[in-house]
Scaffold this motif. Structure first.
Motif, PDB file in Angstrom:
ATOM      1  N   LEU A 102      23.205 -31.085 -24.948  1.00 49.58           N
ATOM      2  CA  LEU A 102      22.015 -31.567 -25.327  1.00 49.58           C
ATOM      3  C   LEU A 102      20.641 -31.659 -24.566  1.00 49.58           C
ATOM      4  CD1 LEU A 102      23.360 -34.968 -26.574  1.00 49.58           C
ATOM      5  CD2 LEU A 102      22.691 -33.198 -28.227  1.00 49.58           C
ATOM      6  N   LEU A 103      20.819 -31.293 -23.151  1.00 51.19           N
ATOM      7  CA  LEU A 103      20.132 -30.864 -22.114  1.00 51.19           C
ATOM      8  C   LEU A 103      19.609 -29.580 -22.050  1.00 51.19           C
ATOM      9  CD1 LEU A 103      21.256 -33.424 -19.254  1.00 51.19           C
ATOM     10  CD2 LEU A 103      19.221 -33.606 -21.072  1.00 51.19           C
ATOM     11  N   ASP A 104      20.180 -28.758 -22.935  1.00 55.59           N
ATOM     12  CA  ASP A 104      19.930 -27.102 -22.986  1.00 55.59           C
ATOM     13  C   ASP A 104      18.701 -26.885 -23.520  1.00 55.59           C
ATOM     14  OD1 ASP A 104      22.308 -26.703 -21.362  1.00 55.59           O
ATOM     15  OD2 ASP A 104      23.414 -26.154 -23.186  1.00 55.59           O
ATOM     16  N   ILE A 105      17.900 -25.788 -22.978  1.00 57.55           N
ATOM     17  CA  ILE A 105      16.662 -25.573 -23.776  1.00 57.55           C
ATOM     18  C   ILE A 105      17.182 -25.120 -25.238  1.00 57.55           C
ATOM     19  CG2 ILE A 105      16.955 -23.159 -23.161  1.00 57.55           C
ATOM     20  CD1 ILE A 105      13.672 -25.156 -23.244  1.00 57.55           C
ATOM     21  N   SER A 106      18.153 -24.920 -25.451  1.00 54.42           N
ATOM     22  CA  SER A 106      18.691 -24.630 -26.922  1.00 54.42           C
ATOM     23  C   SER A 106      18.564 -25.630 -27.742  1.00 54.42           C
ATOM     24  CB  SER A 106      20.091 -23.914 -27.167  1.00 54.42           C
ATOM     25  OG  SER A 106      21.044 -24.852 -26.447  1.00 54.42           O
ATOM     26  N   GLN A 107      18.441 -26.921 -27.209  1.00 54.27           N
ATOM     27  CA  GLN A 107      18.516 -28.209 -28.172  1.00 54.27           C
ATOM     28  C   GLN A 107      17.039 -28.335 -28.560  1.00 54.27           C
ATOM     29  OE1 GLN A 107      20.588 -30.079 -29.537  1.00 54.27           O
ATOM     30  NE2 GLN A 107      19.262 -31.459 -30.146  1.00 54.27           N
ATOM     31  N   ARG A 108      16.053 -28.123 -27.505  1.00 55.45           N
ATOM     32  CA  ARG A 108      14.801 -28.317 -27.843  1.00 55.45           C
ATOM     33  C   ARG A 108      14.307 -27.078 -28.764  1.00 55.45           C
ATOM     34  NH1 ARG A 108      11.428 -28.395 -22.111  1.00 55.45           N
ATOM     35  NH2 ARG A 108      12.036 -30.388 -21.705  1.00 55.45           N
ATOM     36  N   LEU A 109      14.759 -25.892 -28.692  1.00 53.84           N
ATOM     37  CA  LEU A 109      14.515 -24.810 -29.735  1.00 53.84           C
ATOM     38  C   LEU A 109      15.024 -25.253 -31.350  1.00 53.84           C
ATOM     39  CD1 LEU A 109      15.366 -21.726 -27.593  1.00 53.84           C
ATOM     40  CD2 LEU A 109      12.945 -22.733 -27.933  1.00 53.84           C
ATOM     41  N   LYS A 110      16.303 -25.765 -31.259  1.00 50.56           N
ATOM     42  CA  LYS A 110      16.966 -26.144 -32.653  1.00 50.56           C
ATOM     43  C   LYS A 110      15.863 -27.274 -33.051  1.00 50.56           C
ATOM     44  CE  LYS A 110      20.913 -28.387 -34.360  1.00 50.56           C
ATOM     45  NZ  LYS A 110      22.217 -29.077 -34.079  1.00 50.56           N
ATOM     46  N   THR A 111      15.381 -28.294 -32.318  1.00 46.53           N
ATOM     47  CA  THR A 111      14.340 -29.179 -32.898  1.00 46.53           C
ATOM     48  C   THR A 111      13.146 -28.664 -33.352  1.00 46.53           C
ATOM     49  OG1 THR A 111      15.555 -31.044 -31.667  1.00 46.53           O
ATOM     50  CG2 THR A 111      13.379 -31.335 -32.585  1.00 46.53           C
ATOM     51  N   ALA A 112      12.615 -27.928 -32.562  1.00 39.44           N
ATOM     52  CA  ALA A 112      11.423 -27.205 -32.735  1.00 39.44           C
ATOM     53  C   ALA A 112      11.392 -26.247 -34.214  1.00 39.44           C
ATOM     54  CB  ALA A 112      11.105 -26.189 -31.613  1.00 39.44           C
TER      55      ALA A 112
END
Length: 258
Positions: A193-203
């Motif tokens: 959940l702290l990976d950048i991939s989580q931000r990218l998923k939400t974005a």
């Protein structure tokens, strides 16, 4: 490139029609391949078949513009529109959409929510899952920044009520709050959940919702064409040896092995 686009667009446009038309169109294009087992098709034969597919330049331009707009390449879209004469598109909407996407990717979720509401308040009002995921991302950012008390308060006031109404939301909330239970969070079962991939998923989810609200397709067509091209080639590999595209970047045909 012309051969590549011919094959891709042929597949795409016919793929959009009802199943019976798809079958009919594929048969027109591949009948001479499927009629025999492992038939060898020369480059000359294959290129003639591809060249028989007539594609309008304006359709190719629309395909390119679709990719540029959906992916948010404002400057490129502006230049391409001027050079190709493609129909007018309000490119300011791309700038606003990319500002929202960038805010989420940088962890500034509160700003992203404000920007979405400025664009169209109905986007979040009519999409509770998207709003929950944005709030979840906001909670993740609080935890990332070590604001434990604020994170717990935010989870209790903003997310817990939504979890009571939706079991899926509750499970996601519990998993997010579990970040607080580990000293070495990155190596924990919920560390992703702290990976950048989580931000990218939400974005990406926000980006798709904005595109839909603006009557744009949420995904560019070009990747679908590429997947269809690879699928078609894999199917034909079982029936024939033919010039195939092995490098999608150059889109050059490789002579069949005989």
């Amino acid at each position: 490139m012309t051969l590549f686009m011919s094959m891709c667009l042929f597949l795409y446009y016919h793929y959009s029609f009802p199943p019976f038309y798809v079958i009919s169109s594929f048969r027109q294009f591949f009948l001479y391949v499927l009629a025999t087992s492992k038939k060898v098709i020369t480059r000359e034969e294959w290129e003639k078949k591809l060249n028989d597919v007539k594609i309008r330049k304006e359709d190719m331009n629309k395909l390119v513009m679709n990719f540029l707009v959906t992916e948010g390449y404002v400057d490129a879209a502006q230049k391409f529109r001027m050079e190709s004469g493609t129909e007018h598109i309000d490119l300011t909407t791309i700038t606003d959409r990319m500002a929202v996407k960038k805010a989420v990717q940088s962890g500034n979720v509160e700003d992203a929510i404000e920007k979405v509401n400025d664009l169209n308040p109905e986007i979040l009002d009519t999409n509770p899952q998207l709003f929950f995921h944005l709030q979840q991302q906001r909670l993740i950012e609080l935890i990332r920044n070590g604001k434990v008390e604020e994170a717990l308060e935010f989870a209790q006031e903003e997310l817990a009520p939504r979890g009571e109404e939706n079991q899926g939301f509750l499970e996601e909330l519990e998993r997010t709050v579990a970040l607080l239970a580990f000293e070495d969070v990155k190596n924990s079962p919920v560390g992703d959940l702290l990976d950048i991939s989580q931000r990218l998923k939400t974005a990406s989810e926000v980006n798709a919702a904005i595109l839909t609200s603006q009557n744009h397709e949420k995904d560019p067509k070009l990747p679908s064409l590429l997947r269809m091209l690879l699928w078609a080639q894999n199917q034909l590999d079982e029936k024939a040896a033919y010039p195939r595209i092995t490098d999608l970047f150059t889109a050059t045909l490789e002579d069949p092995a005989v």
